[in-house]
Structures are given as C-alpha cells and as structure tokens.
Motif scaffolding. Structure first.
Motif, PDB file in Angstrom:
ATOM      1  N   ALA A 148      -9.072   6.235  -5.559  1.00  0.00           N
ATOM      2  CA  ALA A 148      -8.047   5.600  -4.730  1.00  0.00           C
ATOM      3  C   ALA A 148      -8.073   6.148  -3.310  1.00  0.00           C
ATOM      4  N   VAL A 149      -8.293   7.443  -3.171  1.00  0.00           N
ATOM      5  CA  VAL A 149      -8.388   8.048  -1.836  1.00  0.00           C
ATOM      6  C   VAL A 149      -9.595   7.496  -1.091  1.00  0.00           C
ATOM      7  N   ALA A 150     -10.733   7.384  -1.795  1.00  0.00           N
ATOM      8  CA  ALA A 150     -11.949   6.854  -1.171  1.00  0.00           C
ATOM      9  C   ALA A 150     -11.764   5.414  -0.703  1.00  0.00           C
ATOM     10  N   LEU A 151     -10.878   4.675  -1.370  1.00  0.00           N
ATOM     11  CA  LEU A 151     -10.601   3.289  -0.995  1.00  0.00           C
ATOM     12  C   LEU A 151      -9.523   3.174   0.072  1.00  0.00           C
ATOM     13  N   GLY A 152      -8.992   4.323   0.532  1.00  0.00           N
ATOM     14  CA  GLY A 152      -8.032   4.308   1.630  1.00  0.00           C
ATOM     15  C   GLY A 152      -6.602   4.615   1.274  1.00  0.00           C
ATOM     16  N   ALA A 153      -6.313   4.884   0.006  1.00  0.00           N
ATOM     17  CA  ALA A 153      -4.941   5.210  -0.381  1.00  0.00           C
ATOM     18  C   ALA A 153      -4.558   6.589   0.156  1.00  0.00           C
ATOM     19  N   THR A 154      -3.415   6.680   0.765  1.00  0.00           N
ATOM     20  CA  THR A 154      -2.926   7.955   1.291  1.00  0.00           C
ATOM     21  C   THR A 154      -1.754   8.515   0.496  1.00  0.00           C
ATOM     22  N   ARG A 155      -1.137   7.672  -0.339  1.00  0.00           N
ATOM     23  CA  ARG A 155       0.020   8.130  -1.120  1.00  0.00           C
ATOM     24  C   ARG A 155       0.136   7.275  -2.367  1.00  0.00           C
ATOM     25  N   GLN A 156       0.653   7.896  -3.439  1.00  0.00           N
ATOM     26  CA  GLN A 156       0.868   7.173  -4.700  1.00  0.00           C
ATOM     27  C   GLN A 156       2.209   7.593  -5.262  1.00  0.00           C
ATOM     28  N   LYS A 157       2.929   6.662  -5.851  1.00  0.00           N
ATOM     29  CA  LYS A 157       4.263   6.952  -6.360  1.00  0.00           C
ATOM     30  C   LYS A 157       4.503   6.204  -7.668  1.00  0.00           C
ATOM     31  N   MET A 158       4.977   6.945  -8.688  1.00  0.00           N
ATOM     32  CA  MET A 158       5.448   6.347  -9.943  1.00  0.00           C
ATOM     33  C   MET A 158       6.974   6.398  -9.932  1.00  0.00           C
ATOM     34  N   ASN A 159       7.620   5.300 -10.298  1.00  0.00           N
ATOM     35  CA  ASN A 159       9.080   5.308 -10.292  1.00  0.00           C
ATOM     36  C   ASN A 159       9.630   5.933 -11.571  1.00  0.00           C
ATOM     37  N   ASP A 160      10.706   6.704 -11.434  1.00  0.00           N
ATOM     38  CA  ASP A 160      11.406   7.229 -12.607  1.00  0.00           C
ATOM     39  C   ASP A 160      11.904   6.050 -13.444  1.00  0.00           C
ATOM     40  N   ALA A 198      -1.343   2.711   1.806  1.00  0.00           N
ATOM     41  CA  ALA A 198      -2.299   3.076   2.851  1.00  0.00           C
ATOM     42  C   ALA A 198      -1.484   3.264   4.119  1.00  0.00           C
ATOM     43  N   GLY A 199      -1.245   4.525   4.489  1.00  0.00           N
ATOM     44  CA  GLY A 199      -0.293   4.785   5.559  1.00  0.00           C
ATOM     45  C   GLY A 199       1.077   4.334   5.112  1.00  0.00           C
ATOM     46  N   PRO A 200       1.804   3.595   5.953  1.00  0.00           N
ATOM     47  CA  PRO A 200       3.146   3.144   5.552  1.00  0.00           C
ATOM     48  C   PRO A 200       3.131   1.854   4.733  1.00  0.00           C
ATOM     49  N   THR A 201       1.951   1.237   4.546  1.00  0.00           N
ATOM     50  CA  THR A 201       1.874  -0.077   3.921  1.00  0.00           C
ATOM     51  C   THR A 201       1.593   0.028   2.431  1.00  0.00           C
ATOM     52  N   GLU A 202       2.439  -0.600   1.622  1.00  0.00           N
ATOM     53  CA  GLU A 202       2.183  -0.680   0.194  1.00  0.00           C
ATOM     54  C   GLU A 202       1.096  -1.718  -0.055  1.00  0.00           C
ATOM     55  N   VAL A 203      -0.003  -1.291  -0.729  1.00  0.00           N
ATOM     56  CA  VAL A 203      -1.143  -2.185  -0.920  1.00  0.00           C
ATOM     57  C   VAL A 203      -1.336  -2.601  -2.380  1.00  0.00           C
ATOM     58  N   LEU A 204      -0.704  -1.889  -3.308  1.00  0.00           N
ATOM     59  CA  LEU A 204      -0.865  -2.225  -4.718  1.00  0.00           C
ATOM     60  C   LEU A 204       0.364  -1.766  -5.482  1.00  0.00           C
TER      61      LEU A 204
END
Length: 223
Positions: A148-160, A198-204
């Motif tokens: 995911a990082v290699a594809l440009g993801a900078t942050r990941q979040k799972m919701n409680d 990716a940065g501030p944009t949610e991509v997936l």
C-alpha cells in the motif's frame, strides 16, 4: 504471522481432585489464558475505489497467539458475567488479484467483550457453559502495509466496531480451593471498515468480514 507465546505453568498442576464446590452467587473467578486468534478479514463490500482494484481482489488477516486474562462474576449460582482483557496484533494481506500484497501492518486490536454465561454440570464436577454478549473492537495504531505504501498510501485507518460474540467452554476442577483448568471458544461477528489515504485524500474504503475465532486455554482461580 506474529506470535507471542504465553507460559501456563499452572496447567502443570495436573491431576483433578474431586470435591470442589461449584461457584456460588457473589463468587469472582480470575482466568489466566493463552489465546489463539484466527480472524477472517475478507472484503465484504467496496465502498470507495479511486485506485482501481484488480478483478478478484480479496484480503485475509493473519492469525496470532497472545496472553489474555478474564474476570468472571457470578450473579447467581449458575449465571455469570465475564469480561476479557488483551491486545492482539494482525497484518492484512491481499488474495486473488492482489495476492501477497501487504495492505495493513500491525493493526493492534483490543476486543472489549462482555458475555452472559450459563453453567451446567453437577456440583463438584466438570462445568460446561455457554454464553453470548456484545463486543467492541478498538483498533490502535494500524499502518498501511508495504504494498500500500509503494502504491502511494500514506495513512490507513480501521474504524472501531460494535459486534457480537457467542461463547462455549468448560471448567475442570483441579482441587478443592477453587483452582480449575479452563477451555473456552468464542466466535465474533463484526464488520469493520478500512480506509486508505494518499495525503489528505481517501482513495479506498472497504468493509470487511472480520469474524474471528478466539480459542483459549489456561488456569482459573476462584475467590
């Protein structure tokens, strides 16, 4: 797979001695456990896809073994409330169109759970039980995986996520002072949502069928 192994020296105290009194209303039981956590993790629904997932993309969360503790309070002679405490860590990898891809790294989960249990069996003997109750999975400090990082993801979040648990197990008395060997299995049902940015944009954004089996064995001490 990340595994943390927990020594259960109390299990070596071994031979069951008959005559242990059954738990009574007001009793408290403390359990020290080794717990195997086997989540599913497959994608249940794709809510947002700005990156173009390959056809047939699927996911799987890895298994883990962790130490846990449980505290049980008997509200009546055969009825108790039980809660568990522990932290389990998992990665999520791709299957199908993303086979082998690292998508989520080091997702720490606190499975806050409260079950209402009913105990069967004769006084002084083996005590099987069944239970059910709500669970609330708290996700801590998860990160995007290497792919995911290699594809440009900078942050990941799972919701409680709020879910539900079914439970069954057995307590086997070891002596007449409240020591027992305990075996427990839970099946959780919950649907957390995963988000990649990716940065501030949610991509997936994907919803997942987590639904772990949680199987424990250890020693129980009644007070």
């Amino acid at each position: 797979m990340k595994c943390r192994y927990f020594s259960l020296a109390a299990l070596a105290v071994a031979l069951a001695v008959p005559g242990q009194a059954a738990a009574k209303s007001g009793d408290i039981r403390f359990k020290l456990l080794a717990t195997y956590v086997a989540p599913d993790g497959k994608i249940d629904d794709v809510k947002l896809d700005l990156i173009g997932l390959p056809a047939g993309t699927q996911t799987k969360a890895d298994d883990n073994v962790v130490p846990t503790v449980a505290i049980e309070y008997f509200v009546a002679d055969n009825i108790s409330l039980e809660t568990i405490a522990g932290v389990t860590q998992h990665d999520v990898v791709g299957r199908g169109g993303l086979a082998g891809a690292g998508l989520v790294s080091d997702a720490n989960i606190v499975p806050a759970t409260l079950t209402l249990k009913y105990h069967f069996g004769k006084e002084g003997g083996i005590q099987p039980y069944v239970g059910a109750g709500p669970s609330y999975f708290i996700f801590i400090d998860e990160k995007p995986g290497a792919t995911a990082v290699a594809l440009g993801a900078t942050r990941q979040k799972m919701n409680d996520t709020l879910g539900f648990a079914l439970q069954a197990g057995i307590d086997v008395p070891v002596n007449d002072r409240g020591l027992a060997v305990t075996f427990d299995a839970k099946r959780y049902f919950l649907r957390p949502t995963a988000r990649w940015f990716a940065g501030p944009t949610e991509v997936l954004r994907t919803r997942h069928k987590l639904d772990p089996w949680v199987v424990s064995a250890g020693a129980a001490f009644r007070f």
